[in-house]
Design an enzyme around this catalytic site. Structure first.
Site, PDB file in Angstrom:
ATOM      1  N   CYS A  11       0.833  -1.196   0.000  1.00  0.00           N
ATOM      2  CA  CYS A  11       0.000   0.000   0.000  1.00  0.00           C
ATOM      3  C   CYS A  11       0.871   1.250   0.000  1.00  0.00           C
ATOM      4  O   CYS A  11       2.069   1.179   0.304  1.00  0.00           O
ATOM      5  CB  CYS A  11      -0.947   0.015   1.200  1.00  0.00           C
ATOM      6  SG  CYS A  11      -0.100   0.219   2.784  1.00  0.00           S
ATOM      7  N   CYS A  14       2.261   2.077   3.425  1.00  0.00           N
ATOM      8  CA  CYS A  14       3.342   1.163   3.800  1.00  0.00           C
ATOM      9  C   CYS A  14       4.641   1.578   3.109  1.00  0.00           C
ATOM     10  O   CYS A  14       5.712   1.566   3.720  1.00  0.00           O
ATOM     11  CB  CYS A  14       2.989  -0.272   3.400  1.00  0.00           C
ATOM     12  SG  CYS A  14       1.359  -0.783   3.958  1.00  0.00           S
ATOM     13  N   ASP A 383      -0.813  29.455 -30.971  1.00  0.00           N
ATOM     14  CA  ASP A 383       0.035  30.174 -31.909  1.00  0.00           C
ATOM     15  C   ASP A 383      -0.477  29.799 -33.306  1.00  0.00           C
ATOM     16  O   ASP A 383      -1.099  28.750 -33.472  1.00  0.00           O
ATOM     17  CB  ASP A 383       1.493  29.722 -31.729  1.00  0.00           C
ATOM     18  CG  ASP A 383       2.394  30.259 -32.819  1.00  0.00           C
ATOM     19  OD1 ASP A 383       2.380  31.475 -33.049  1.00  0.00           O
ATOM     20  OD2 ASP A 383       3.090  29.448 -33.456  1.00  0.00           O
TER      21      ASP A 383
END
Length: 688
Positions: A11, A14, A383
């Site tokens: 996880c 962790c 542009d």
């Protein structure tokens, strides 16, 4: 810093805890461990054995570690735990509960031992995370004799942990498949001989031999051979492109059928593919403001849940004569509901999936924060030259006062020796008619105005109006000149010594996809599209009307573009798209800078998003994916918190059980992971 691939991370919390432990060992201070990518970066001087021991406390390990053989036993342990649970239920019915308790304990130990060990260590350090919550809940459940439910909680939490890791691993694998496009070796040609060398050893100027089916090792130019090349890995374009001598090729693209000799123009580390892989890997490491907030929230959220649990345990018995055992049971269920797994996972998998999906399509997003911003933009500034237009002049209109082919032949012959872009446009126009330019007998370039040359013994001139000062233009020619200028075209005049032979209206060609893309952007929720250009007003107006932008501004210097962008940014989120060096300040100023893939290096380096196709076609879909990622994250957070809130409300009538608690947490985690992974599906969010 040295990099390692780490497997077995369970996880995000962790991983962060492991990273903090690595920081505490000598030379470990600057180490980073990313749950998103499974990558560990540590100082070369760090004791790797110490790092291995720290990783092992969470069941994680360094991939391809020669000193350790690893396999993830969690899946097998869960299967055995389920078997022992079934056995315990049968023993409890047929023999007695005391014997069944042994099976319950064995089942819990197999599926929850890692959580229990980490939780006990956290309790000793007064660190509160999901392992701490689960450990307290399991101890409490066994303490009040809820053997069956405690075992089911441990098994379901183990399944939850396994599925959570599986979801992130699926997203990582999708990213790694993208990174596998990098070729490893190249066949180099020297003195007519070939030899295989590592791709990192290639130098600029080396000539490589590319067989059918092989990947081109780095960016280069074809010096011999002809073949079609699949550039999908670089640009996201599925159709192969024909390549022959003199044409450029991308490293990482696949040679289809012919043999190509390619002269390397960029060392591999500077190639388009290497830049893509570097940008994509970097993108995984960046955290969005939302992610950072979630992590800060989770830090305070867990102690808050423990406090709520304590209130649920103590308040009803102390003030409302409730049963202590029932209140303890409810409080333990609150602890399980409070696990922040789904909340922490609500963002990273979705972001990783969005970055991967766009990279597959040839749209590079340099970080999760930019993906999040891309989904929020409501104004896009373009542009003109090289972005909405091709940046390549072409003959838009031709007026001939003599035989059309003859006039075009004279003009092309005069321009054939010039390298000026306008000259090339006229030569290309002649080639369309099958005209081969002749070589002038005498040739003189008049700087800033045009060319004078002798052709077939006769003197001709070609150039702008400045070249024909003092020349008498008949009325009809003057009318035609005014008409061409009104259209915003650059006018080129060709004449002999007595009369005007013809006029050319030259324009920068609009990209075929520009009009459709701008329409699709408006459909995708972009409120306004604005064209900012340094070109003169007539040309700008013509292009703006042709492509359908909301508004346009012409004759702007680079610093004026920046000022206009700042004005636009006062009313919404603004993206700027450009390709030239003069666009770099504007790209850096906008909320999101988007560069065209074949633009200048400065534009690509400055931009937050790069369109590798060198056209706008993929932009609407990229924005749609970004919007979908943002929607998914918002839904994930609402789902995670909503399910937990619903479960917590069940404590009021006393209906919350350990079963409901773990299923609400597990259900939220699984749904959040699955919803995030759906972003990887190749489903067009905006039709193209």
């Amino acid at each position: 810093m040295k990099e390692y691939r780490v497997k077995g991370l369970t996880c995000a919390n962790c991983a962060r805890a492991l990273e903090e432990q690595i920081h505490s060992i000598p030379y470990g201070k600057g180490a980073t461990l990313s749950y998103h990518t499974g990558k560990l970066r540590v100082d070369e001087r760090v004791d790797l054995e110490e790092v291995r021991k720290i990783l092992a406390t969470d069941g994680a390990y360094i991939e391809n570690d020669p000193n350790h053989e690893h396999s993830n036993p969690l899946k097998r342990f869960i299967a055995i735990s389920v078997f022992l649970l079934i056995l315990a239920l049968l023993v409890e019915r047929t023999i007695n509960q005391e014997t069944a308790i042994l099976f319950y304990l064995a089942s819990t130990a197999l599926s929850g031992y890692k959580t229990f060990i980490k939780g006990m260590k956290n309790l000793a350090r007064l660190q509160f995370n999901m392992d701490t919550l689960m450990t307290i809940a399991l101890i409490g459940a066994f303490g009040i004799g809820e053997w069956k439910e405690a075992t089911v909680v441990a098994i379901l939490f183990g399944i939850n942990e396994y599925l959570e890791g599986l979801g992130m691993e699926r997203a990582r694998r999708s990213m790694e498949m993208l990174l596998q496009n990098a070729p490893k070796e190249a066949t180099i040609m020297e003195d007519g001989q070939t030899r295989i060398v590592p791709i990192e050893s290639l130098k600029v100027g080396d000539v490589v031999f590319v067989r059918p089916g092989e990947k081109i090792p780095s960016d280069g130019i074809v010096v011999a051979g002809k073949s079609s090349v699949n550039e999908a890995a670089i640009t996201g374009e599925s159709l192969p492109i024909e390549k022959e001598e003199g044409m450029s090729v991308y490293g990482g693209s696949i040679n289809n059928e012919g043999i190509l000799n390619v002269r390397i123009t960029k060392a591999y580390k500077d190639s388009s593919l290497a830049k893509i892989l570097h940008l994509v890997q970097e993108a995984q490491e960046t955290k969005t403001p939302l992610e950072l907030f979630i992590h800060r929230f989770a830090k305070y959220y867990t102690p808050f849940i423990m406090f709520i649990s304590l209130l649920v345990i103590t308040i009803p018995p102390l003030f409302f004569q409730a049963d202590w055992r029932e209140s303890l049971y409810q409080g333990l269920a609150v602890l399980i509901v409070g696990c922040p797994c789904a909340l922490i996972l609500s963002s990273p998998i979705a972001l990783l999936a969005g970055i991967t999906r766009n990279a597959r399509n040839g749209v590079l997003i340099k970080g999760g924060v930019y993906l999040e911003q891309l989904g929020k933009i409501d104004t896009i500034a373009f542009d003109k030259t090289g972005t909405i237009t091709k940046g390549k002049p072409h003959v838009a209109h031709m007026i001939a006062y003599e035989d059309e082919k003859e006039v075009l032949s004279i003009a092309a012959s005069l321009e054939s020796s010039s390298s000026h872009p306008l000259a090339k446009a006229i030569v290309e126009k002649a080639e369309e008619y099958g005209i081969v330019p002749e070589q002038p007998e005498q040739f003189e370039t008049l700087t800033g105005s045009g060319i004078q040359a002798t052709l077939r013994g006769k003197t001709y001139r070609i150039g702008n109006e400045k070249m024909f000062q003092g020349f008498s233009f008949p009325g009809h020619v003057q009318n035609d000149l005014r008409m061409l200028k009104k259209e915003g075209w650059t006018v080129v005049i060709v004449a002999d010594e007595q009369r005007i032979l013809g006029l050319f209206g030259i324009a920068d060609e609009i990209r075929e996809e520009s009009k459709e893309v701008i329409a699709r952007l408006h459909q995708a929720g972009v409120r306004q599209t604005v064209m900012l250009t340094g070109d003169h007003a007539k040309t700008a107006e013509k292009v703006a009307k042709a492509v359908g932008v909301t508004s346009w501004m012409a004759e702007l210097l680079p610093e004026q573009k920046v000022e206009k962008l700042k004005e636009l940014m006062k009313t919404g989120k603004v993206a700027m798209i450009g390709d030239g060096m003069n666009d770099a300040p504007a790209l850096a100023t906008a909320d999101i800078g988007i560069a065209m893939g074949k633009g200048t290096d400065s534009a690509i380096e400055t931009a937050d998003v790069v369109l590798m196709q060198n056209h706008l076609g993929k932009l609407p879909n990229a924005i749609a994916i970004a919007k979908r990622v943002n929607q998914t994250i918002r839904f994930n957070i609402a789902l995670a918190l909503g399910l937990k809130l619903f479960a917590l409300l069940l404590t009021i009538p006393g209906w919350l059980t350990l079963w409901i608690a773990i299923l609400s947490d597990m259900g939220a985690t699984i749904l959040v992971s699955l919803l995030s992974l759906t972003i990887l599906w190749e489903r067009k969010a905006v039709s193209s």
